[in-house]
Design a protein around this motif. Structure first.
Motif, PDB file in Angstrom:
ATOM      1  N   THR A 211      63.717  58.182  35.326  1.00 31.21           N
ATOM      2  CA  THR A 211      62.998  59.050  36.271  1.00 31.21           C
ATOM      3  C   THR A 211      62.312  60.224  35.574  1.00 31.21           C
ATOM      4  O   THR A 211      62.746  60.670  34.512  1.00 31.21           O
ATOM      5  N   TYR A 212      61.242  60.698  36.210  1.00 36.25           N
ATOM      6  CA  TYR A 212      60.441  61.813  35.667  1.00 36.25           C
ATOM      7  C   TYR A 212      59.891  61.491  34.278  1.00 36.25           C
ATOM      8  O   TYR A 212      59.838  62.355  33.414  1.00 36.25           O
ATOM      9  N   ARG A 213      59.529  60.220  34.094  1.00 36.94           N
ATOM     10  CA  ARG A 213      58.946  59.800  32.819  1.00 36.94           C
ATOM     11  C   ARG A 213      57.666  58.978  33.058  1.00 36.94           C
ATOM     12  O   ARG A 213      57.469  58.440  34.137  1.00 36.94           O
TER      13      ARG A 213
ATOM     14  N   MET B 239      61.181  58.578  40.158  1.00 36.33           N
ATOM     15  CA  MET B 239      59.758  58.893  40.282  1.00 36.33           C
ATOM     16  C   MET B 239      59.123  58.794  38.904  1.00 36.33           C
ATOM     17  O   MET B 239      59.422  59.625  38.038  1.00 36.33           O
TER      18      MET B 239
END
Lengths: 132, 132, 132, 132, 132, 132
Positions: free
Chosen positions: E67-69, E11
């Protein structure tokens, strides 16, 4: 009413007793793709139903107790047909125990209910829904 | 509450009457991927909601009455818009009749309800839910 | 190049030999959702690759030889790890035999190739592709 | 009870505040595949729950207010964790407003309820269900 | 030819430069459901393409780097449009590096190719296919 | 090799001629969920295969020529069995014409190929693959 659902899976062997099961009376197996749904009327202080990461971890832990096993050999299932719907209840009850024990966090104690759905194929699935 | 769902499909032609339907007033068609859900509060003596094989057979039989047909020519649907939601009820009622007639077995008479969902595409579906 | 794919499933028990398999060395099981793809360069006289109904029947027949069984007990798989990819080949080869034997019709002898994909869960699948 | 569901999606950036969110406290993003379900006890004069085309248009309009945006910069979400479940409520409430304003047609004022489900991945989704 | 595929997701936030991208020039985000396919002509001594567990771990490790970036802030992507297809190549190349470094086991060095597919929604996805 | 795929759908009526089609010789219908895949060896100056928004628009335009129609009445299909695989070619060829006419942008003229897949149900689909 709000809900959050997380998905994981387990792969088990088992057999059924009873004429209604036909060829499924033989030892066979299944992949169950498992959806665990957590419900509550209002969100918590973080604006969530339950932490999705933590919910996924607890579902995974519950499935780890059964996956890669022959359920016919599990003492807890002795004399029981481990049908898809019966397993849905086993998993929902075990998740409920973890909620009550605080494994999903303090705010998760305010959850209203849990539903567990097991998909046994692309054309059949079963659910068990309970209150907390 | 427990439930079991089985999936099958039918392929039909039809048209709609009413301005709201726009181009769907022309003769066209649809594949309906159909999910039939059977619900009950407690499992039967075999530890199941209903035999999945038998449920699949009855759903298939109900769909066989409609598939590969032009619904505009079916006497039972004369003067009726065979919308996705209306067809969901038709199928749920026909399945209920079969449950009451014993086609899903004696224990299936203890079922509490049926839901039928028709998926008309990857972006639209409709359901009808009823008690038994 | 044209192709047609049909989907069905089987539910089996088995175990693996080899450290790489970890807990899957224990007797467990799987639902395999199986896709069989038939390819050819030109359509036949009916404007099809193969009759979808007949393709579905032959796939079902091939799966019926394995479903609801413990593959560890099948003589044909003695000493063989029945991995998802290995089973994909077994099924592709058996379908190819049926094509050659005329089970899918005379025009199906002009097929160029077959691919079989086995989905073992929502997060893992395997395929085998061969010529005819 | 009848229902009709339409599906669309939006792609947004956002971040969360609170230790429970771990790495999701960093600015990241999500595709939400959004299902909007409309429920009513009886069909309208056209034999439908709501016009599927119109329902799809209104869902698209509601998503167009958020898609391709950084929700951290939206004044309406200031100081709020835009969790999947919280966004499900925002969308359900906005759709309800449109139903009440007549955007889905006069007969849609007889709808009983709306449920919005946001799929954030293949393994997690959240819903909000409300009456109308 | 055999193949094995494993699925995971990430994500991320990002934005695009270029008029062709329209509103996607604004900072937004996406969930990418990622399928990594490993191909080889013959199975290894364990009768597999690659260990599915290990393949899943390596895919997860590669996704954990992104992810989560916000990809706009990642030095490795400076001046690059991180389109779905471009990210598919980044992931395929990083997996190839891991295969060459032995992370998927010695027998995985015999792999012939990798394909990575990123699903950005239920209606759009992109792939990159390469040899090893 | 890179690819980008977009998905849409159409709903049509039709019938088939030929004993092989059995009950499908009657007028019936189908929803086709249609995937159009565009392939090229190298990305363009914007780092994409083709603009996903534009690809979706062109696919929608091609489907708009057929949806909500009875294909038996379309002059272009006179005397032709509009099988799923045959329709896949029709759509692929029409998309190819649009690529050549510049409808997907100048850079899309460098596309290497197109594949169109039509899903006629959850258990059957067909494809046509061609070069550009």
């Amino acid at each position: 009413m709000y809900s959050v659902t997380v998905r994981d899976h387990m792969m088990i062997a088992h057999s059924f007793r009873g004429e209604v099961f036909g060829p499924a009376q033989r030892l066979h197996g299944a992949t169950y793709v498992v959806d665990a749904t957590f419900r509550r009327a209002e969100l918590d202080a973080d604006n969530i139903v339950v932490d999705i990461g933590r919910a996924a971890e607890e579902l995974h832990a519950v499935l780890a107790e059964l996956t890669y096993r022959n359920l016919d050999d599990e003492p807890g299932f002795a004399g029981m047909n481990t049908s898809t719907e019966a397993l849905a209840r086993v998993l929902a009850d075990r998740l409920a125990d973890r909620v009550h024990a605080g494994a999903l966090g303090d705010s998760a104690r305010a959850l209203d209910g849990i539903t567990v759905t097991l998909h046994e194929s692309h054309v059949a699935w079963a659910s068990y829904e309970r209150r907390l």
